[in-house]
Design a protein around this motif. Structure first.
Motif, PDB file in Angstrom:
ATOM      1  N   ARG A   1       1.021  -1.081  -0.232  1.00 37.42           N
ATOM      2  CA  ARG A   1       0.006   0.160  -0.116  1.00 37.42           C
ATOM      3  C   ARG A   1       0.474   1.149   0.218  1.00 37.42           C
ATOM      4  O   ARG A   1       0.644   2.273  -0.651  1.00 37.42           O
ATOM      5  N   LYS A   2       2.095   0.848   0.270  1.00 40.33           N
ATOM      6  CA  LYS A   2       2.649   2.483   0.422  1.00 40.33           C
ATOM      7  C   LYS A   2       3.134   2.325  -0.913  1.00 40.33           C
ATOM      8  O   LYS A   2       3.606   3.548  -0.718  1.00 40.33           O
ATOM      9  N   VAL A   3       3.973   1.353  -1.204  1.00 40.74           N
ATOM     10  CA  VAL A   3       4.452   1.612  -2.215  1.00 40.74           C
ATOM     11  C   VAL A   3       3.153   2.384  -3.524  1.00 40.74           C
ATOM     12  O   VAL A   3       3.863   2.898  -4.977  1.00 40.74           O
ATOM     13  N   GLY A   4       2.108   1.776  -3.068  1.00 38.27           N
ATOM     14  CA  GLY A   4       1.402   1.993  -4.419  1.00 38.27           C
ATOM     15  C   GLY A   4       1.644   1.252  -5.738  1.00 38.27           C
ATOM     16  O   GLY A   4       1.031   1.944  -6.820  1.00 38.27           O
ATOM     17  N   ALA A   5       1.958   0.480  -5.939  1.00 36.08           N
ATOM     18  CA  ALA A   5       1.803  -0.732  -7.286  1.00 36.08           C
ATOM     19  C   ALA A   5       0.436  -0.860  -7.298  1.00 36.08           C
ATOM     20  O   ALA A   5       0.066  -0.728  -6.368  1.00 36.08           O
ATOM     21  N   GLU A   6       0.184  -1.105  -9.138  1.00 34.60           N
ATOM     22  CA  GLU A   6      -1.249  -0.956  -9.723  1.00 34.60           C
ATOM     23  C   GLU A   6      -1.391  -2.759  -9.410  1.00 34.60           C
ATOM     24  O   GLU A   6      -2.333  -2.969  -8.738  1.00 34.60           O
ATOM     25  N   ARG A   7      -0.600  -3.538  -9.233  1.00 35.49           N
ATOM     26  CA  ARG A   7      -0.434  -4.806  -9.292  1.00 35.49           C
ATOM     27  C   ARG A   7       0.938  -5.295  -8.142  1.00 35.49           C
ATOM     28  O   ARG A   7       1.914  -5.057  -8.662  1.00 35.49           O
ATOM     29  N   THR A   8       0.329  -6.543  -7.150  1.00 34.46           N
ATOM     30  CA  THR A   8       1.636  -6.937  -6.513  1.00 34.46           C
ATOM     31  C   THR A   8       1.450  -8.365  -6.015  1.00 34.46           C
ATOM     32  O   THR A   8       0.157  -9.575  -6.007  1.00 34.46           O
ATOM     33  N   PHE A   9       2.462  -9.057  -6.250  1.00 35.61           N
ATOM     34  CA  PHE A   9       2.518 -10.547  -5.960  1.00 35.61           C
ATOM     35  C   PHE A   9       3.156 -10.887  -4.924  1.00 35.61           C
ATOM     36  O   PHE A   9       5.019 -10.618  -4.756  1.00 35.61           O
ATOM     37  N   PHE A  10       2.705 -11.759  -3.624  1.00 36.57           N
ATOM     38  CA  PHE A  10       3.820 -12.184  -2.970  1.00 36.57           C
ATOM     39  C   PHE A  10       5.130 -13.236  -3.380  1.00 36.57           C
ATOM     40  O   PHE A  10       4.380 -15.127  -4.231  1.00 36.57           O
ATOM     41  N   THR A  11       6.220 -13.595  -2.915  1.00 34.59           N
ATOM     42  CA  THR A  11       6.773 -14.826  -3.025  1.00 34.59           C
ATOM     43  C   THR A  11       7.878 -15.257  -2.137  1.00 34.59           C
ATOM     44  O   THR A  11       7.205 -14.551  -0.743  1.00 34.59           O
ATOM     45  N   HIS A  12       8.584 -16.520  -1.535  1.00 30.20           N
ATOM     46  CA  HIS A  12       9.196 -16.475  -0.921  1.00 30.20           C
ATOM     47  C   HIS A  12       8.277 -17.199   0.598  1.00 30.20           C
ATOM     48  O   HIS A  12       8.698 -16.701   2.060  1.00 30.20           O
ATOM     49  N   MET A  13       7.643 -18.062   0.054  1.00 29.31           N
ATOM     50  CA  MET A  13       6.446 -17.819   1.044  1.00 29.31           C
ATOM     51  C   MET A  13       6.341 -19.615   1.163  1.00 29.31           C
ATOM     52  O   MET A  13       6.653 -20.474   0.618  1.00 29.31           O
ATOM     53  N   GLY A  14       5.792 -19.614   2.694  1.00 28.51           N
ATOM     54  CA  GLY A  14       6.429 -20.604   3.339  1.00 28.51           C
ATOM     55  C   GLY A  14       4.727 -21.760   3.070  1.00 28.51           C
ATOM     56  O   GLY A  14       4.262 -20.774   2.804  1.00 28.51           O
ATOM     57  N   HIS A  15       4.676 -23.128   3.306  1.00 25.73           N
ATOM     58  CA  HIS A  15       3.422 -23.872   3.749  1.00 25.73           C
ATOM     59  C   HIS A  15       2.540 -23.144   4.033  1.00 25.73           C
ATOM     60  O   HIS A  15       1.545 -23.575   4.148  1.00 25.73           O
ATOM     61  N   ASP A  16       3.350 -22.274   5.721  1.00 22.70           N
ATOM     62  CA  ASP A  16       1.631 -22.269   6.294  1.00 22.70           C
ATOM     63  C   ASP A  16       0.898 -20.670   6.062  1.00 22.70           C
ATOM     64  O   ASP A  16      -0.060 -20.223   6.636  1.00 22.70           O
ATOM     65  N   ILE A  17       1.249 -20.145   5.273  1.00 15.02           N
ATOM     66  CA  ILE A  17       0.426 -19.362   4.249  1.00 15.02           C
ATOM     67  C   ILE A  17      -0.476 -19.379   3.524  1.00 15.02           C
ATOM     68  O   ILE A  17      -1.602 -18.983   3.530  1.00 15.02           O
ATOM     69  N   GLY A  18      -1.339 -21.097   3.425  1.00 18.38           N
ATOM     70  CA  GLY A  18      -2.328 -21.616   3.499  1.00 18.38           C
ATOM     71  C   GLY A  18      -2.116 -22.209   1.649  1.00 18.38           C
ATOM     72  O   GLY A  18      -1.472 -22.210   0.600  1.00 18.38           O
ATOM     73  N   LEU A  19      -3.674 -22.757   1.501  1.00 15.91           N
ATOM     74  CA  LEU A  19      -3.692 -23.398   0.323  1.00 15.91           C
ATOM     75  C   LEU A  19      -3.555 -21.996  -0.525  1.00 15.91           C
ATOM     76  O   LEU A  19      -4.307 -21.037  -0.932  1.00 15.91           O
ATOM     77  N   HIS A  20      -2.755 -22.329  -2.293  1.00 13.57           N
ATOM     78  CA  HIS A  20      -3.037 -21.189  -3.162  1.00 13.57           C
ATOM     79  C   HIS A  20      -4.259 -20.372  -3.537  1.00 13.57           C
ATOM     80  O   HIS A  20      -4.817 -19.247  -3.510  1.00 13.57           O
ATOM     81  N   LYS A  21      -5.543 -21.678  -3.966  1.00 17.67           N
ATOM     82  CA  LYS A  21      -6.657 -21.155  -4.663  1.00 17.67           C
ATOM     83  C   LYS A  21      -7.033 -20.545  -3.176  1.00 17.67           C
ATOM     84  O   LYS A  21      -7.964 -19.304  -3.297  1.00 17.67           O
ATOM     85  N   GLU A  22      -7.070 -20.768  -1.612  1.00 16.03           N
ATOM     86  CA  GLU A  22      -7.855 -20.392  -0.425  1.00 16.03           C
ATOM     87  C   GLU A  22      -7.367 -19.533  -0.724  1.00 16.03           C
ATOM     88  O   GLU A  22      -8.649 -18.404   0.214  1.00 16.03           O
ATOM     89  N   THR A  23      -6.073 -18.636  -0.370  1.00 17.14           N
ATOM     90  CA  THR A  23      -5.446 -17.763   0.548  1.00 17.14           C
ATOM     91  C   THR A  23      -5.573 -16.532  -0.795  1.00 17.14           C
ATOM     92  O   THR A  23      -6.229 -15.323  -0.224  1.00 17.14           O
ATOM     93  N   ASN A  24      -5.988 -17.117  -1.714  1.00 15.99           N
ATOM     94  CA  ASN A  24      -5.791 -16.030  -2.923  1.00 15.99           C
ATOM     95  C   ASN A  24      -7.285 -15.182  -2.993  1.00 15.99           C
ATOM     96  O   ASN A  24      -7.176 -13.585  -3.032  1.00 15.99           O
ATOM     97  N   LYS A  25      -7.853 -16.245  -2.617  1.00 15.98           N
ATOM     98  CA  LYS A  25      -9.546 -15.254  -2.282  1.00 15.98           C
ATOM     99  C   LYS A  25      -9.704 -14.452  -0.822  1.00 15.98           C
ATOM    100  O   LYS A  25     -10.635 -13.828  -0.948  1.00 15.98           O
ATOM    101  N   ILE A  26      -8.716 -14.426  -0.275  1.00 17.43           N
ATOM    102  CA  ILE A  26      -8.744 -13.663   0.970  1.00 17.43           C
ATOM    103  C   ILE A  26      -8.213 -12.076   0.674  1.00 17.43           C
ATOM    104  O   ILE A  26      -8.095 -11.789   1.781  1.00 17.43           O
ATOM    105  N   LEU A  27      -6.625 -12.398  -0.628  1.00 14.35           N
ATOM    106  CA  LEU A  27      -6.270 -11.227  -0.544  1.00 14.35           C
ATOM    107  C   LEU A  27      -6.824 -10.103  -1.294  1.00 14.35           C
ATOM    108  O   LEU A  27      -7.820 -10.771  -2.355  1.00 14.35           O
ATOM    109  N   PRO A  28      -6.458  -8.682  -1.276  1.00 14.77           N
ATOM    110  CA  PRO A  28      -6.811  -7.374  -2.105  1.00 14.77           C
ATOM    111  C   PRO A  28      -7.307  -8.164  -3.709  1.00 14.77           C
ATOM    112  O   PRO A  28      -6.031  -8.611  -3.444  1.00 14.77           O
TER     113      PRO A  28
END
Length: 253
Positions: A212-239
């Motif tokens: 939010r501070k950078v203000g990019a049009e789109r953001t992609f998360f990387t360097h993620m561990g297994h406890d970030i959750g399932l890809h499809k489920e987590t993406n549903k709850i992100l902005p």
């Protein structure tokens, strides 16, 4: 300019050896994460950011051609452990490695055989270039601006390339760095997990606040561990403008 996510996982990868959680046992390819790295291509120019222990596997399915530069963020094994696997690409000539002083000096200790005066045949032909934050460099037609972030107490590098900002393993950042982020449209940044806090990595909440501070049009998360959750489920709850990246994903920048 095209970005390919070669790996989006944390230091131990996903699945994590010995773990039977729902992510590590998932059959969805989006939940398989090699160690974090990206490849950037523009015309005939090809750049890799970080070269971890999964580099060989990451490159097997891609076109075999020259790598013009390898940009390193820091000396930790999950980011440099695949440098020896640059050997086949030395067929096209010496490969330039760009790193800060800490990383450059560390490589000479961890890979001394690459820097001996009398190298034995077959070692990677690599040339280390020490770079500093905010001092731009050019590879092919691309201008690259290194920026500095903190990985716990270790200063490491992120990279601004055109409209792209790539940062991994960040915990904190100095306010002065934000002047180099004006006009960033695509942000790639580390987000280890939702909770608990980690001493050297951002959580999801930290990464969202940074985006939010950078203000990019789109953001992609990387360097993620297994406890970030399932890809499809987590993406549903992100902005809507923030998503988990996945191995093999391509972005047009």
């Amino acid at each position: 300019m095209k970005l390919t996510f070669l790996g989006t996982g944390t230091s131990v990868g996903v699945p994590t050896i010995g773990c039977k959680c729902k992510v590590c046992t998932s059959t969805d390819k989006h939940d398989k994460r090699l160690r974090a790295s990206v490849m950037i291509e523009s015309g005939d120019t090809r750049i890799v950011i970080d070269c971890g222990p999964d580099f060989r596997a990451q490159m097997l399915g891609l076109e075999f051609r020259k790598i013009d530069a390898v940009l390193l963020t820091h000396i930790h094994y999950d980011h440099v452990g695949g440098l020896d696997d640059l050997r086949p690409f030395c067929l096209f000539g010496e490969i330039n490695i760009y790193a800060n002083k800490i990383t450059a000096e560390g490589l000479k200790h961890t890979m001394p055989y690459c820097f001996d005066e009398n190298k034995y045949p077959g070692v990677p032909k690599i040339n280390i270039n020490v770079i500093r934050p905010h001092k731009s460099l050019h590879v092919g037609g691309l201008e690259i601006i290194p920026v500095e972030v903190m990985h716990d107490k270790m200063p490491i590098l992120g990279y601004r390339i055109g409209d792209l900002l790539y940062i991994t393993d960040m915990k904190t950042i100095d306010e002065g760095e934000f002047e180099y982020f004006h006009g960033v449209k695509t942000l790639v940044v580390n987000a280890l997990r939702f909770a608990p806090e980690h001493h050297s990595h951002q959580t999801v909440a930290d990464a969202i606040a940074f985006a939010r501070k950078v203000g990019a049009e789109r953001t992609f998360f990387t360097h993620m561990g297994h406890d970030i959750g399932l890809h499809k489920e987590t993406n549903k709850i992100l902005p809507d403008d923030i998503k988990l990246a996945f191995d093999g994903q391509n972005l047009e920048i």
